[in-house]
Design a protein around this motif. Structure first.
Motif, PDB file in Angstrom:
ATOM      1  N   THR A  15       0.815  -1.215   0.000  1.00  0.00           N
ATOM      2  CA  THR A  15       0.000   0.000   0.000  1.00  0.00           C
ATOM      3  C   THR A  15       0.846   1.262   0.000  1.00  0.00           C
ATOM      4  O   THR A  15       1.766   1.412   0.808  1.00  0.00           O
ATOM      5  CB  THR A  15      -0.948   0.021   1.218  1.00  0.00           C
ATOM      6  N   VAL A  16       0.499   2.157  -0.916  1.00  0.00           N
ATOM      7  CA  VAL A  16       1.110   3.484  -1.008  1.00  0.00           C
ATOM      8  C   VAL A  16      -0.013   4.508  -0.976  1.00  0.00           C
ATOM      9  O   VAL A  16      -1.053   4.320  -1.613  1.00  0.00           O
ATOM     10  CB  VAL A  16       1.924   3.638  -2.314  1.00  0.00           C
ATOM     11  N   THR A  17       0.184   5.584  -0.221  1.00  0.00           N
ATOM     12  CA  THR A  17      -0.786   6.678  -0.194  1.00  0.00           C
ATOM     13  C   THR A  17      -0.272   7.816  -1.069  1.00  0.00           C
ATOM     14  O   THR A  17       0.868   8.257  -0.907  1.00  0.00           O
ATOM     15  CB  THR A  17      -1.019   7.184   1.238  1.00  0.00           C
ATOM     16  N   VAL A  18      -1.112   8.265  -1.982  1.00  0.00           N
ATOM     17  CA  VAL A  18      -0.775   9.374  -2.868  1.00  0.00           C
ATOM     18  C   VAL A  18      -1.586  10.602  -2.454  1.00  0.00           C
ATOM     19  O   VAL A  18      -2.806  10.514  -2.261  1.00  0.00           O
ATOM     20  CB  VAL A  18      -1.080   9.016  -4.340  1.00  0.00           C
ATOM     21  N   ILE A  19      -0.888  11.728  -2.282  1.00  0.00           N
ATOM     22  CA  ILE A  19      -1.567  12.978  -1.949  1.00  0.00           C
ATOM     23  C   ILE A  19      -1.862  13.702  -3.255  1.00  0.00           C
ATOM     24  O   ILE A  19      -0.949  14.146  -3.964  1.00  0.00           O
ATOM     25  CB  ILE A  19      -0.711  13.881  -1.033  1.00  0.00           C
ATOM     26  N   TYR A  20      -3.146  13.818  -3.589  1.00  0.00           N
ATOM     27  CA  TYR A  20      -3.542  14.413  -4.868  1.00  0.00           C
ATOM     28  C   TYR A  20      -4.579  15.490  -4.576  1.00  0.00           C
ATOM     29  O   TYR A  20      -5.635  15.213  -4.017  1.00  0.00           O
ATOM     30  CB  TYR A  20      -4.115  13.346  -5.793  1.00  0.00           C
ATOM     31  N   GLU A  21      -4.249  16.733  -4.960  1.00  0.00           N
ATOM     32  CA  GLU A  21      -5.137  17.881  -4.744  1.00  0.00           C
ATOM     33  C   GLU A  21      -5.607  17.964  -3.293  1.00  0.00           C
ATOM     34  O   GLU A  21      -6.772  18.238  -3.000  1.00  0.00           O
ATOM     35  CB  GLU A  21      -6.335  17.819  -5.695  1.00  0.00           C
ATOM     36  N   GLY A  22      -4.671  17.701  -2.387  1.00  0.00           N
ATOM     37  CA  GLY A  22      -4.951  17.854  -0.959  1.00  0.00           C
ATOM     38  C   GLY A  22      -5.630  16.675  -0.296  1.00  0.00           C
ATOM     39  O   GLY A  22      -5.834  16.680   0.926  1.00  0.00           O
ATOM     40  N   SER A  23      -6.001  15.651  -1.066  1.00  0.00           N
ATOM     41  CA  SER A  23      -6.669  14.482  -0.493  1.00  0.00           C
ATOM     42  C   SER A  23      -5.765  13.259  -0.596  1.00  0.00           C
ATOM     43  O   SER A  23      -4.886  13.192  -1.457  1.00  0.00           O
ATOM     44  CB  SER A  23      -7.990  14.204  -1.226  1.00  0.00           C
TER      45      SER A  23
END
Length: 440
Positions: free
Chosen positions: A69-77
């Motif tokens: 699992t990787v978390t991507v920060i996209y447009e603040g979310s």
């Protein structure tokens, strides 16, 4: 049903890099049901390091590289992206001991709990549904992926999740899945209380929670064994049309689905009734002192389930007060000062919900409780003195009159009582004159 917004951009970025990428799980289920989507999960054939490379121009967090699992920060979310995987054994009944990455989305879907959650959707809205989850959504059925016993042995929380989905979605649990849920419910003892609490709270807010809580009461008793004595307990009361447990559960449906605090309080509010039962010579049942005992029992249970102290305190305070008689304006003002506006109104709604699951003649009291809510709002709006902080005098004024130690607090409490009962106006001269007069 093309995917739009940030989710689509993320999926297409992975596709452009040569990988498969899908929305998966509950967010797909909810889209297919035409419901609002809140939590978005994504899965991809890309390995975690490859995901981080695709989104190297964005902030990424290696949330759980071991599990892909990787978390991507996209447009603040934040968006969690997990590599297709096959799970190993579950010796802790929570997480797989090992995971094996796979290039096959179908193998990834095979490890999931229920068929309605084992559906993937790509950016163009194309569905991958090897276990007929879409058909089960149409049939309103909750069914395990593969062998139910294996799914619940891997992670026993899925048993409670099954009840939660029955509550939230109004679906029927398929017979073999239901049999395994009931037969393996003892494994819920292996699950952390925090995880149980989160599922239980979500269950309580389901639109079909009454049916779910009654049908699966044995599963509920596994996590709250103190509730079992309430099952089928005849109240022998002309006020009541249900046994204790059924009454408790039917009060919940009178509370809005989004009011978790009050729904939870209703669940616990009469749990202390069986030990307090007595019957008079006419055969009428009584439960004197049950509210206090219910509050004490709720405190123990909620501590065990790791609720925060403030939630426990507020919940138990309302439970302890729920059967107190309230008829006069003075009683209203005193209780309003004690609880504050929000919790006073919650208590009135509590009383109304309690009445909703009794015999019809008691419902006339609900108009009185509504009038008390209106009165509370008016008293607050008009600034009526209800607390020590609103008194026109304070501790310094009492010291100036020669009072010391405990006598200061006792005098202020007495003055507040006189003001609430409208025996004295909330004016400094009148209040200090009263104390002077007592000293003569």
């Amino acid at each position: 049903m093309t995917v739009k917004g940030p989710e689509a951009e993320i999926l297409r970025s992975l596709e452009k890099a040569g990988f498969e990428a899908y929305l998966v799980g509950g967010c797909v289920r909810d889209r297919l049901m035409g419901k609002a989507v809140h939590d978005v999960d994504m899965t991809t054939s890309a390995l975690p390091e490859q995901v981080m490379d695709v989104f190297r121009d964005l902030k990424t967090i290696p949330t759980g590289l071991k599990h892909g699992t990787v978390t991507v920060i996209y447009e603040g979310s934040q968006y969690e992206i997990t590599t297709f995987r096959i799970d190993g054994g579950y010796t802790d009944s929570r997480r797989p001991d090992s995971v094996e990455f796979t290039p096959d989305i179908r193998e990834d879907l095979a490890r999931r709990d229920f068929t309605v959650n084992a559906i993937a959707m790509d950016a163009d809205g194309n569905i991958v549904d090897p276990f007929c989850g879409e058909e089960d959504i149409r049939r309103s059925v909750i069914k395990c992926v593969g062998e139910p016993e294996r799914r619940f042995t891997e992670d026993a929380l899925r048993i409670l999740r099954g009840v939660r989905f029955a509550s939230q979605l109004g679906f029927t649990v398929e017979p073999q899945t239901e049999k395994a849920m009931l037969g393996l419910r003892g494994r819920l003892d292996l699950i952390s209380r925090e995880r149980v609490r989160e599922e239980f709270d979500r269950l309580l807010c389901g639109r079909n929670c009454v049916e779910a809580l009654i049908r699966y009461r044995d599963i509920i008793a596994q996590i709250v064994p103190e509730m079992e004595p309430c099952f089928g307990f005849d109240q022998h009361s002309h006020y009541h049309r249900y046994d204790v447990y059924s009454h408790i559960i039917h009060t919940i449906e009178a509370v809005p689905e989004d009011d978790l605090f009050l729904r939870r309080a209703m669940f616990f509010h009469d749990i202390g009734k069986p030990p307090m039962f007595t019957m008079d010579e006419s055969g009428e049942g009584h439960f004197k002192g049950h509210a206090k005992l219910s509050a004490e029992m709720a405190e123990v249970i909620m501590q065990r389930l790791r609720y925060d102290n403030q939630t426990i305190e507020r919940t138990c305070r309302l439970i302890a007060l729920h059967s107190d008689k309230l008829k006069t304006d003075i009683q209203v003002r005193k209780l309003l000062g004690q609880l504050g506006e929000e919790d006073f109104c919650k208590l009135m709604e509590f009383k109304k919900a309690d009445n909703s699951a009794k015999n019809g003649f008691v419902l006339s009291d609900n108009e009185m409780f509504d009038s008390f809510i209106e009165k509370a709002h008016r008293l607050i709006r008009e600034g009526f003195c209800l607390t020590l902080g609103q008194l026109a005098v304070n501790g310094q004024d009492m010291l100036a009159l020669g009072l010391k130690g405990k006598a200061v607090g006792e005098a202020l409490s007495e003055l507040l009582g006189k003001v609430i009962e409208e025996e004295l106006p909330n004016e400094k001269d009148a209040l200090t004159d009263y104390i002077r007069g007592k000293g003569k």
